[in-house]
Design a protein around this motif. Structure first.
Motif, PDB file in Angstrom:
ATOM      1  N   THR A   1     -37.487 -23.769 -33.343  1.00 11.30           N
ATOM      2  CA  THR A   1     -37.193 -23.578 -31.922  1.00 11.30           C
ATOM      3  C   THR A   1     -36.637 -24.827 -31.244  1.00 11.30           C
ATOM      4  O   THR A   1     -36.156 -24.750 -30.116  1.00 11.30           O
ATOM      5  CB  THR A   1     -38.462 -23.161 -31.167  1.00 11.30           C
ATOM      6  OG1 THR A   1     -39.425 -24.223 -31.262  1.00 11.30           O
ATOM      7  CG2 THR A   1     -39.042 -21.873 -31.739  1.00 11.30           C
ATOM      8  N   GLY A   2     -36.744 -25.990 -31.891  1.00  9.19           N
ATOM      9  CA  GLY A   2     -36.301 -27.234 -31.277  1.00  9.19           C
ATOM     10  C   GLY A   2     -37.350 -27.904 -30.415  1.00  9.19           C
ATOM     11  O   GLY A   2     -37.089 -28.945 -29.798  1.00  9.19           O
ATOM     12  N   ILE A   3     -38.551 -27.343 -30.393  1.00 12.12           N
ATOM     13  CA  ILE A   3     -39.601 -27.884 -29.524  1.00 12.12           C
ATOM     14  C   ILE A   3     -40.151 -29.210 -30.039  1.00 12.12           C
ATOM     15  O   ILE A   3     -40.540 -30.077 -29.251  1.00 12.12           O
ATOM     16  CB  ILE A   3     -40.717 -26.836 -29.334  1.00 12.12           C
ATOM     17  CG1 ILE A   3     -40.205 -25.733 -28.394  1.00 12.12           C
ATOM     18  CG2 ILE A   3     -42.004 -27.459 -28.807  1.00 12.12           C
ATOM     19  CD1 ILE A   3     -41.172 -24.597 -28.168  1.00 12.12           C
ATOM     20  N   ALA A   4     -40.167 -29.414 -31.349  1.00  9.83           N
ATOM     21  CA  ALA A   4     -40.705 -30.668 -31.896  1.00  9.83           C
ATOM     22  C   ALA A   4     -39.954 -31.876 -31.347  1.00  9.83           C
ATOM     23  O   ALA A   4     -40.559 -32.849 -30.888  1.00  9.83           O
ATOM     24  CB  ALA A   4     -40.650 -30.649 -33.418  1.00  9.83           C
ATOM     25  N   SER A   5     -38.629 -31.822 -31.377  1.00 13.92           N
ATOM     26  CA  SER A   5     -37.853 -32.960 -30.889  1.00 13.92           C
ATOM     27  C   SER A   5     -37.937 -33.087 -29.375  1.00 13.92           C
ATOM     28  O   SER A   5     -37.984 -34.195 -28.835  1.00 13.92           O
ATOM     29  CB  SER A   5     -36.389 -32.833 -31.324  1.00 13.92           C
ATOM     30  OG  SER A   5     -35.803 -31.653 -30.799  1.00 13.92           O
ATOM     31  N   ALA A   6     -37.994 -31.956 -28.669  1.00  9.96           N
ATOM     32  CA  ALA A   6     -38.024 -31.984 -27.203  1.00  9.96           C
ATOM     33  C   ALA A   6     -39.342 -32.517 -26.657  1.00  9.96           C
ATOM     34  O   ALA A   6     -39.393 -33.021 -25.531  1.00  9.96           O
ATOM     35  CB  ALA A   6     -37.757 -30.597 -26.644  1.00  9.96           C
ATOM     36  N   THR A   7     -40.428 -32.393 -27.440  1.00 10.87           N
ATOM     37  CA  THR A   7     -41.731 -32.914 -27.015  1.00 10.87           C
ATOM     38  C   THR A   7     -42.036 -34.272 -27.629  1.00 10.87           C
ATOM     39  O   THR A   7     -43.139 -34.796 -27.441  1.00 10.87           O
ATOM     40  CB  THR A   7     -42.866 -31.950 -27.412  1.00 10.87           C
ATOM     41  OG1 THR A   7     -42.876 -31.798 -28.841  1.00 10.87           O
ATOM     42  CG2 THR A   7     -42.704 -30.595 -26.743  1.00 10.87           C
ATOM     43  N   GLN A   8     -41.075 -34.826 -28.375  1.00 10.83           N
ATOM     44  CA  GLN A   8     -41.278 -36.090 -29.094  1.00 10.83           C
ATOM     45  C   GLN A   8     -42.481 -35.995 -30.035  1.00 10.83           C
ATOM     46  O   GLN A   8     -43.280 -36.927 -30.147  1.00 10.83           O
ATOM     47  CB  GLN A   8     -41.446 -37.251 -28.113  1.00 10.83           C
ATOM     48  CG  GLN A   8     -40.238 -37.453 -27.201  1.00 10.83           C
ATOM     49  CD  GLN A   8     -40.323 -38.711 -26.372  1.00 10.83           C
ATOM     50  OE1 GLN A   8     -40.478 -39.809 -26.907  1.00 10.83           O
ATOM     51  NE2 GLN A   8     -40.223 -38.564 -25.060  1.00 10.83           N
ATOM     52  N   GLY A   9     -42.591 -34.836 -30.692  1.00 10.22           N
ATOM     53  CA  GLY A   9     -43.605 -34.671 -31.716  1.00 10.22           C
ATOM     54  C   GLY A   9     -44.961 -34.199 -31.248  1.00 10.22           C
ATOM     55  O   GLY A   9     -45.888 -34.105 -32.059  1.00 10.22           O
ATOM     56  N   VAL A  10     -45.108 -33.871 -29.972  1.00 12.48           N
ATOM     57  CA  VAL A  10     -46.403 -33.378 -29.497  1.00 12.48           C
ATOM     58  C   VAL A  10     -46.770 -32.076 -30.204  1.00 12.48           C
ATOM     59  O   VAL A  10     -47.925 -31.849 -30.574  1.00 12.48           O
ATOM     60  CB  VAL A  10     -46.383 -33.171 -27.967  1.00 12.48           C
ATOM     61  CG1 VAL A  10     -47.658 -32.470 -27.496  1.00 12.48           C
ATOM     62  CG2 VAL A  10     -46.229 -34.511 -27.259  1.00 12.48           C
ATOM     63  N   ALA A  11     -45.784 -31.201 -30.405  1.00 15.44           N
ATOM     64  CA  ALA A  11     -46.025 -29.921 -31.071  1.00 15.44           C
ATOM     65  C   ALA A  11     -44.765 -29.482 -31.798  1.00 15.44           C
ATOM     66  O   ALA A  11     -43.657 -29.899 -31.458  1.00 15.44           O
ATOM     67  CB  ALA A  11     -46.448 -28.860 -30.060  1.00 15.44           C
ATOM     68  N   ASP A  12     -44.964 -28.638 -32.801  1.00 16.80           N
ATOM     69  CA  ASP A  12     -43.855 -28.076 -33.571  1.00 16.80           C
ATOM     70  C   ASP A  12     -44.010 -26.559 -33.542  1.00 16.80           C
ATOM     71  O   ASP A  12     -45.104 -26.042 -33.789  1.00 16.80           O
ATOM     72  CB  ASP A  12     -43.916 -28.597 -35.011  1.00 16.80           C
ATOM     73  CG  ASP A  12     -42.674 -28.245 -35.811  1.00 16.80           C
ATOM     74  OD1 ASP A  12     -41.717 -27.710 -35.220  1.00 16.80           O
ATOM     75  OD2 ASP A  12     -42.662 -28.496 -37.031  1.00 16.80           O
ATOM     76  N   VAL A  13     -42.934 -25.835 -33.221  1.00 20.88           N
ATOM     77  CA  VAL A  13     -43.011 -24.379 -33.093  1.00 20.88           C
ATOM     78  C   VAL A  13     -41.895 -23.743 -33.909  1.00 20.88           C
ATOM     79  O   VAL A  13     -40.715 -24.040 -33.701  1.00 20.88           O
ATOM     80  CB  VAL A  13     -42.902 -23.939 -31.617  1.00 20.88           C
ATOM     81  CG1 VAL A  13     -42.981 -22.415 -31.513  1.00 20.88           C
ATOM     82  CG2 VAL A  13     -43.989 -24.598 -30.773  1.00 20.88           C
ATOM     83  N   VAL A  14     -42.276 -22.870 -34.847  1.00 23.48           N
ATOM     84  CA  VAL A  14     -41.305 -22.152 -35.671  1.00 23.48           C
ATOM     85  C   VAL A  14     -41.735 -20.696 -35.777  1.00 23.48           C
ATOM     86  O   VAL A  14     -42.879 -20.342 -35.498  1.00 23.48           O
ATOM     87  CB  VAL A  14     -41.177 -22.757 -37.091  1.00 23.48           C
ATOM     88  CG1 VAL A  14     -40.728 -24.207 -37.033  1.00 23.48           C
ATOM     89  CG2 VAL A  14     -42.487 -22.629 -37.853  1.00 23.48           C
ATOM     90  N   VAL A  15     -40.794 -19.848 -36.190  1.00 25.12           N
ATOM     91  CA  VAL A  15     -41.097 -18.471 -36.560  1.00 25.12           C
ATOM     92  C   VAL A  15     -40.890 -18.373 -38.062  1.00 25.12           C
ATOM     93  O   VAL A  15     -39.886 -18.867 -38.590  1.00 25.12           O
ATOM     94  CB  VAL A  15     -40.188 -17.471 -35.824  1.00 25.12           C
ATOM     95  CG1 VAL A  15     -40.460 -16.042 -36.301  1.00 25.12           C
ATOM     96  CG2 VAL A  15     -40.403 -17.571 -34.318  1.00 25.12           C
TER      97      VAL A  15
END
Length: 315
Positions: A229-243
């Motif tokens: 989803t691109g969330i890992a980079s956008a949160t600077q590693g706070v969380a990682d979200v995939v399907v």
């Protein structure tokens, strides 16, 4: 402004309705969103603090932050929360207040009785499971629709609003910490005239991941494929979200476990069903909208699956 006057009540939602309709007060803050027990209201320079002592902050955080529930999690019943939305707590105990994972349902279609607001959070994401929901975000342009498989990262304190929903629409929301304040934004109107999709909000960038544009990649073991989803980079590693989804079984397929830098992963089943060996003495069947957790030391295997797809949030 003076210190708020505390007023005890049996039901915060009902008390808010009474004080705003009958006494001209406005809502400023509510906590927690899924089953409010505290609300701050104001009128002509006076503040009142509504409190209900039976709220989930006292009764809903019995879990241990360092001990993960094992196997299929039996989630809780639906309850009515903020703005009339229905909430189902996916992780009873909320890992001692570390995070909240909610399955949210908008039973009625049409305009949603929401308002421009923001959350005092470290992390928060929304994933559309069913239906269609129209939302708008600060500095992100015109309102848009969330459809099944779409996902947004809501950076800390970004102003936003739920505008409209198809009847029966559902989302999964994960936030840290479990109990956080939701503040009403009385000044900023949405959509904002300024559009700045790269704006950083408290160290994070807004993300809108659209399912129809997902890029699927094969997992290392070949048994799964996943869409980032691109969330890992956008949160600077706070969380990682995939399907993830199974593309072959070929015997036992080892579950994708959290990345080495993460503590655990939350699995929410989007569709299909599976038989999973949690190595606890038996085989467990899981179905759509079930939830389970795994840490990096978990020993979990799929022994059978049918059209299995899951949302995976690694913290």
């Amino acid at each position: 402004m003076q210190e708020p006057k505390e007023i005890a009540c049996d039901n915060v939602n009902a008390a808010i309705d009474s004080w705003t309709r009958e006494n001209g007060y406005r809502l400023d803050m509510i906590v927690p969103a899924d089953s409010p027990d505290t609300a701050l209201l104001s009128h002509n320079g006076e503040q009142i603090l509504l409190r209900c002592d039976a709220g989930p902050r006292l009764s809903g955080q019995s879990g241990d932050a360092d001990v993960l529930p094992k196997g299929r999690i039996r989630s809780e019943k639906w309850i009515t929360g903020r703005a009339g939305m229905q909430y189902r707590n996916l992780i009873p105990g909320r890992l001692g207040g570390r995070l909240i994972a909610s399955h949210i349902r908008l039973a009625k279609g049409g305009e949603v009785p929401d308002y421009v607001h923001y959350h005092k959070v470290r992390f928060q994401m929304i994933f559309c499971v069913r239906g269609a929901i129209r939302v708008v975000y600060e500095d992100q342009g015109e309102p848009f629709w969330l459809r099944p498989g779409d996902c947004v990262l809501q950076p800390p304190e970004i102003r936003h609003r739920v505008l409209w929903a198809e009847a029966g629409s559902e989302v999964v929301e994960v936030g840290m910490p479990a109990v956080h304040e939701t503040w009403v934004e009385h000044e900023i109107k949405l959509p904002t005239a300024q559009v700045n999709p790269d704006r950083i909000f408290n160290g994070q960038r807004f993300v809108r991941s659209i399912a129809s544009k997902s890029v699927w990649s094969n997992a290392v073991d070949g048994g799964f494929e996943y869409a980032d989803t691109g969330i890992a980079s956008a949160t600077q590693g706070v969380a990682d979200v995939v399907v993830i989804r199974i593309n072959s079984l070929g015997g036992l397929v080892k579950l994708i476990l959290p990345p080495p830098e993460k503590s655990f992963s939350i699995f929410f089943v989007l569709r299909g069903n599976a038989e999973i060996d949690f190595n606890d003495g038996g085989i467990t069947e899981i179905f759509a909208h079930d939830c389970f957790l795994a840490d990096a030391t978990a020993n979990i295997d799929f022994v059978g699956a049918s059209e299995f797809e899951a949302l995976v949030i690694s913290i």
